[in-house]
Scaffold this active site. Structure first.
Site, short mmCIF file in Angstrom:
data_model
loop_
_atom_site.label_atom_id
_atom_site.label_comp_id
_atom_site.label_asym_id
_atom_site.label_seq_id
_atom_site.Cartn_x
_atom_site.Cartn_y
_atom_site.Cartn_z
N GLY A 156 -9.74 -0.02 8.66
CA GLY A 156 -9.66 1.11 7.72
C GLY A 156 -9.07 2.28 8.47
N SER A 165 -33.95 -3.43 17.12
CA SER A 165 -32.49 -3.54 17.17
C SER A 165 -31.89 -2.69 16.06
CB SER A 165 -32.06 -4.99 16.99
OG SER A 165 -32.40 -5.43 15.69
N GLY A 183 0.82 -1.21 0.00
CA GLY A 183 0.00 0.00 0.00
C GLY A 183 0.85 1.26 0.00
N THR A 196 4.49 1.21 1.33
CA THR A 196 5.35 0.43 0.43
C THR A 196 5.78 1.28 -0.76
OG1 THR A 196 4.02 -1.48 1.03
CG2 THR A 196 5.42 -1.71 -0.92
N ARG A 227 -31.09 -5.16 20.91
CA ARG A 227 -29.90 -4.37 21.26
C ARG A 227 -29.42 -3.48 20.12
NH1 ARG A 227 -26.71 -9.20 24.46
NH2 ARG A 227 -27.37 -8.53 26.53
N ASP A 271 -7.66 -2.06 2.81
CA ASP A 271 -8.31 -0.75 3.02
C ASP A 271 -8.91 -0.14 1.75
OD1 ASP A 271 -7.56 -0.97 5.61
OD2 ASP A 271 -6.11 0.66 5.62
O1 F6P Z 1 -3.62 -1.20 6.24
C1 F6P Z 1 -4.33 -2.32 6.57
C2 F6P Z 1 -4.69 -2.33 8.03
O2 F6P Z 1 -5.33 -3.56 8.31
C3 F6P Z 1 -5.54 -1.16 8.51
O3 F6P Z 1 -6.90 -1.31 8.19
C4 F6P Z 1 -5.25 -1.17 9.99
O4 F6P Z 1 -5.43 0.11 10.56
C5 F6P Z 1 -3.80 -1.56 10.04
O5 F6P Z 1 -3.53 -2.27 8.84
C6 F6P Z 1 -3.41 -2.41 11.22
O6 F6P Z 1 -2.04 -2.61 11.18
P1 F6P Z 1 -1.26 -3.67 12.08
O7 F6P Z 1 -1.58 -5.04 11.59
O8 F6P Z 1 0.17 -3.31 11.90
O9 F6P Z 1 -1.77 -3.49 13.48
#
Ligand code: F6P
Length: 324
Positions: free
Chosen positions: A171, A216, A102, A105, A163, A128
Site C-alpha cells: 500500500g 504476544s 490504477g 494508468t 514476541r 491498493d
Molecule cells: O500499486 C500496487 C503496489 O503493489 C503497491 O502496493 C506497491 O507499493 C507497488 O505496487 C510496488 O510496485 P513494484 O511491483 O513496481 O515494486
C-alpha cells in the site's frame, strides 16, 4: 465502434484476467473486434498488439497475474512515446481502449485522450484499493486474504515465543490492506498513511497489553506509513521500550500481488470489465467504471486521479477498541 483494444498496466492484481475475459467475451457478444496490447503502454508504443477472441480467454478466470503482462512505461510519459503509440493504434484501426490499472494508468489515458481523442474507459485494477469512484478495486480482496493467511500463521509463532511482530503489508500511499488485515487478524495496532499513529502511541498500546499479561502482539504497518517501514518502526520501538523486548519483523511484499483470485474479485472484475466495455461502446470516455453501493457507475479519470478515498474512521476506531 467496431475495433477496440484492452491492456493491463501498472502493478498487476489478481482478477485482472477475469476482467480481460469479460471484456473480450463482451466484445464478441456485441460483434466488436478486440485486440490485446501486451505490456501496457510499452506494448502500445512498440505495436505489440495481438488479436483476441472468445477462445483466447478460456481457462483464465481463475488465474492470477495478467495474460497481457504489465509494465510501468516511462516512454509513454513523453510526447514522442505517445505519438508512436497513436500511430500503432491507427495502423490497426483501433477506435477505443479499455485500460485495466490504477492511478498511473488513468493519468496516461487522460493525457492521451486530450492529445489524440482516443476514447478510453478504465477498470480499476490494483491491490491498493486507493481509487476514488469505486468501493473496491480488482485484486484487493485477494491481497487482503493472502496477507491475512500470513498474519494468522505469524500469530501462532508470535504466541509460542512471546514476541512482538511488526508485519509490513503493501500500500504505497494507502492503508486499505493494512486496516482490513488488522481487523480480520485481530492485530493490537495498525499504522497507515491516512492516520498518523506515533511510535509513542504504539509503545503505549504494547505496554498496556503487557500490563494485562498479553504475551504476544501484532502490529500491521502499511509500507507507506509516515513513521517509516516496519523495520524502521520496529527499531524505533526497540530504542524506546528496551533491548529485552523480543521483536521480529516480516515484510510480506509481492506475495500479496499473486495467487488465485477470490470469488469476490472474479465477480467484481467480470462486472467492471463488462461495465467498462459497454460504457465505451455507448460513448463513455475518460471515465473509470466502478461499483459504489453495489451500483455500476462511471467517474471521470480526473476525479479518480485527484480525489482521495479516505479509510473509514469507523474502521480505525474499531482496531483501537477491539484490541484492548
Ligand atoms: O500499486 C500496487 C503496489 O503493489 C503497491 O502496493 C506497491 O507499493 C507497488 O505496487 C510496488 O510496485 P513494484 O511491483 O513496481 O515494486
Amino acid at each position: 465502434m467496431k475495433k477496440i483494444a484492452v491492456f493491463t498496466s501498472g502493478g498487476d492484481a489478481p482478477g485482472m484476467n477475469a476482467c480481460i475475459r469479460a471484456i473480450v467475451r463482451g466484445a464478441a457478444y456485441h460483434g466488436v473486434e478486440v485486440f490485446g496490447i501486451v505490456r501496457g503502454y510499452n506494448g502500445m508504443i512498440k505495436g505489440d498488439i495481438i488479436p483476441l477472441n472468445s477462445q483466447s480467454v478460456s481457462n483464465i478466470i481463475q488465474r492470477g497475474g495478467t495474460i497481457l503482462k504489465s509494465a510501468r512505461s516511462k516512454e509513454f510519459m513523453t510526447a514522442e512515446g505517445r505519438q508512436k503509440a497513436y500511430d500503432k493504434l491507427q495502423e490497426l484501426g483501433i477506435e477505443g481502449l479499455v485500460a485495466i490499472g490504477g492511478n498511473g494508468t488513468f493519468t496516461g489515458a487522460e493525457i492521451f485522450y486530450n492529445e489524440f481523442k482516443i476514447p478510453t474507459v478504465g477498470a480499476p485494477g490494483t491491490i491498493d484499493n486507493d481509487l476514488y469512484g469505486t468501493d473496491y478495486t480488482i485484486g484487493f480482496d485477494t491481497a487482503v486474504n493472502t496477507a491475512l493467511d500470513a498474519v494468522d500463521k505469524i500469530r501462532d509463532t508470535a504466541d509460542s515465543h512471546d514476541r512482538v511482530f511488526f508485519i509490513e503489508v503493501m500500500g504505497r500511499d494507502s492503508g486499505y490492506i493494512a486496516i482490513q488485515c488488522a481487523i480480520a487478524g485481530g492485530a493490537e495496532s495498525v499504522m497507515i498513511p491516512e492516520n498518523l499513529t506515533s511510535v509513542d502511541e504504539i509503545s503505549a498500546i504494547l505496554q498496556k497489553g503487557f500490563d494485562k499479561k498479553k504475551s504476544s502482539s501484532i502490529v500491521i504497518v502499511a509500507e507507506g506509513d509516515e513513521e517509516g517501514n516496519a523495520q524502521i518502526v520496529a527499531k524505533k520501538i526497540k530504542d524506546k521500550m528496551g533491548e529485552n523486548l523480543d521483536i521480529r519483523v516480516t515484510t510480506l511484499g509481492h506475495i500479496q500481488r499473486g495467487g488465485i483470485p477470490t470469488a469476490y474479485d472474479r465477480i467484481l472484475a467480470s462486472r467492471l470489465g463488462l461495465g467498462a466495455l459497454e460504457g465505451l461502446l455507448r460513448g463513455e470516455k475518460n471515465v473509470m467504471a466502478g461499483v459504489v453501493n453495489n451500483q455500476l457507475i462511471y467517474t471521470p479519470f480526473h476525479d479518480t486521479i485527484t480525489k482521495k478515498k479516505p479509510v473509514s474512521e469507523d474502521l480505525i476506531r474499531m482496531v483501537e477498541i477491539l484490541s484492548t
